[in-house]
Write an enzyme that holds these catalytic residues in place. Structure first.
Site, PDB file in Angstrom:
ATOM      1  CD  GLU A 106      -2.120  -1.823   2.337  1.00  0.00           C
ATOM      2  OE1 GLU A 106      -1.288  -1.708   3.254  1.00  0.00           O
ATOM      3  OE2 GLU A 106      -2.973  -2.727   2.305  1.00  0.00           O
ATOM      4  CE1 TYR A 118       7.550   0.589  -3.591  1.00  0.00           C
ATOM      5  CE2 TYR A 118       5.515   1.830  -3.368  1.00  0.00           C
ATOM      6  CZ  TYR A 118       6.685   1.345  -2.829  1.00  0.00           C
ATOM      7  OH  TYR A 118       6.989   1.612  -1.521  1.00  0.00           O
TER       8      TYR A 118
HETATM    9  C1  LIG Z   1      10.494   5.690  -2.023  1.00  0.00           C
HETATM   10  C2  LIG Z   1      11.993   5.640  -1.706  1.00  0.00           C
HETATM   11  C3  LIG Z   1      12.277   4.418  -0.839  1.00  0.00           C
HETATM   12  C4  LIG Z   1      12.763   5.491  -3.043  1.00  0.00           C
HETATM   13  O1  LIG Z   1      14.131   5.285  -2.744  1.00  0.00           O
HETATM   14  P1  LIG Z   1      15.272   5.981  -3.623  1.00  0.00           P
HETATM   15  O2  LIG Z   1      16.567   5.342  -3.266  1.00  0.00           O
HETATM   16  O3  LIG Z   1      15.194   7.446  -3.507  1.00  0.00           O
HETATM   17  O4  LIG Z   1      14.798   5.539  -5.087  1.00  0.00           O
HETATM   18  P2  LIG Z   1      15.708   5.242  -6.344  1.00  0.00           P
HETATM   19  O5  LIG Z   1      16.832   6.240  -6.411  1.00  0.00           O
HETATM   20  O6  LIG Z   1      16.067   3.796  -6.372  1.00  0.00           O
HETATM   21  O7  LIG Z   1      14.689   5.573  -7.520  1.00  0.00           O
HETATM   22  C5  LIG Z   1      14.037   4.584  -8.208  1.00  0.00           C
HETATM   23  C6  LIG Z   1      12.888   5.188  -9.001  1.00  0.00           C
HETATM   24  O8  LIG Z   1      11.968   5.829  -8.118  1.00  0.00           O
HETATM   25  C7  LIG Z   1      11.410   6.958  -8.766  1.00  0.00           C
HETATM   26  N1  LIG Z   1      11.750   8.151  -7.997  1.00  0.00           N
HETATM   27  C8  LIG Z   1      12.680   8.274  -7.022  1.00  0.00           C
HETATM   28  N2  LIG Z   1      12.654   9.519  -6.511  1.00  0.00           N
HETATM   29  C9  LIG Z   1      11.691  10.186  -7.193  1.00  0.00           C
HETATM   30  C10 LIG Z   1      11.156  11.491  -7.104  1.00  0.00           C
HETATM   31  N3  LIG Z   1      11.621  12.389  -6.218  1.00  0.00           N
HETATM   32  N4  LIG Z   1      10.132  11.829  -7.931  1.00  0.00           N
HETATM   33  C11 LIG Z   1       9.633  10.924  -8.821  1.00  0.00           C
HETATM   34  N5  LIG Z   1      10.105   9.663  -8.935  1.00  0.00           N
HETATM   35  C12 LIG Z   1      11.107   9.316  -8.142  1.00  0.00           C
HETATM   36  C13 LIG Z   1      11.958   6.985 -10.151  1.00  0.00           C
HETATM   37  O9  LIG Z   1      11.097   6.225 -10.981  1.00  0.00           O
HETATM   38  C14 LIG Z   1      13.262   6.267  -9.981  1.00  0.00           C
HETATM   39  O10 LIG Z   1      13.691   5.690 -11.161  1.00  0.00           O
HETATM   40  P3  LIG Z   1      14.784   6.437 -12.098  1.00  0.00           P
HETATM   41  O11 LIG Z   1      15.987   6.638 -11.230  1.00  0.00           O
HETATM   42  O12 LIG Z   1      14.989   5.461 -13.194  1.00  0.00           O
HETATM   43  O13 LIG Z   1      14.145   7.726 -12.496  1.00  0.00           O
HETATM   44  C15 LIG Z   1      12.499   6.946  -1.016  1.00  0.00           C
HETATM   45  O14 LIG Z   1      12.060   8.050  -1.777  1.00  0.00           O
HETATM   46  C16 LIG Z   1      11.985   7.105   0.411  1.00  0.00           C
HETATM   47  O15 LIG Z   1      12.614   6.633   1.367  1.00  0.00           O
HETATM   48  N6  LIG Z   1      10.852   7.782   0.584  1.00  0.00           N
HETATM   49  C17 LIG Z   1      10.265   7.991   1.901  1.00  0.00           C
HETATM   50  C18 LIG Z   1       9.669   6.709   2.443  1.00  0.00           C
HETATM   51  C19 LIG Z   1       8.555   6.198   1.584  1.00  0.00           C
HETATM   52  O16 LIG Z   1       7.810   6.956   1.014  1.00  0.00           O
HETATM   53  N7  LIG Z   1       8.452   4.864   1.501  1.00  0.00           N
HETATM   54  C20 LIG Z   1       7.413   4.213   0.734  1.00  0.00           C
HETATM   55  C21 LIG Z   1       6.240   3.960   1.583  1.00  0.00           C
HETATM   56  S1  LIG Z   1       4.999   3.053   0.658  1.00  0.00           S
END
Ligand SMILES: CC(C)(COP(=O)(O)OP(=O)(O)OC[C@H]1O[C@@H](n2cnc3c(N)ncnc32)[C@H](O)[C@@H]1OP(=O)(O)O)[C@@H](O)C(=O)NCCC(=O)NCCS
Length: 149
Positions: A106, A118
């Protein structure tokens, strides 16, 4: 980026894991929740370690062929460098070895970063759970990813 190690979460990681959890979520899991959860045989919790420090973590609960991803977070200053993607890919690779062929989760409908991540890994929206979250109140998008067996 220096070498990133993805490995199973251990009790010694929990202080750093909880610090990330608390800076990230308005209703963070407690240390006790992580402690109990990583001791269950049907859970899989991983950390990403960068230069000896925890950069992020992800975890799921497995029930037969299905797994629910309950946690994923990356330290704020290290986001956008591929760590979240690596954590999820490894979680699903190891989960598949344990027989989990379908993944669900979710996510807040406003959480574009997570939803993009995702979707890029094959998750598809399967509907909305109204008012699922609190602080602030918000709908959840339910997402699934199935493997062709
Ligand atoms: C969601 C989260 C875990 C992603 O981790 P991350 O290490 O920043 O992500 P990645 O660098 O591996 O990015 C993978 C993909 O995510 C997407 N993405 C990452 N940051 C993004 C942003 N700020 N805006 C839009 N898309 C984004 C892109 O599709 C990206 O792919 P790309 O690099 O080919 O463009 C991180 O943003 C986070 O910790 N967020 C807060 C906690 C959270 O929301 N958890 C999910 C709860 S359901």
């Amino acid at each position: 980026m220096s070498k990133l190690i993805i490995r199973q979460m251990e009790e010694g990681d929990l202080s750093q894991v909880c610090a990330i959890e608390e800076e990230t979520f308005s209703m963070p899991w407690s240390r006790k929740s992580f402690q109990e959860t990583i001791s269950y045989y049907h859970t899989l919790f991983l950390v990403a370690e960068l230069e000896g420090k925890i950069a992020g973590y992800a975890g799921c609960y497995q029930s037969l062929e299905e797994a629910e991803i309950t946690n994923i977070a990356v330290k704020r200053e290290l986001r956008g460098q591929g760590i979240g993607r690596k954590l999820l890919m490894e979680l699903m690779r190891l989960g598949k070895e344990r027989g989990a062929f379908a993944y669900t989760l979710e996510v807040r409908v406003s959480n574009q970063a997570a939803i993009h991540l995702y979707e890029s890994l094959g998750f598809i929206s399967f509907g909305i759970r109204k008012n699922f979250y609190e602080r602030p109140r918000e709908d959840a998008m339910i997402m699934w990813r199935h493997w062709e067996v």
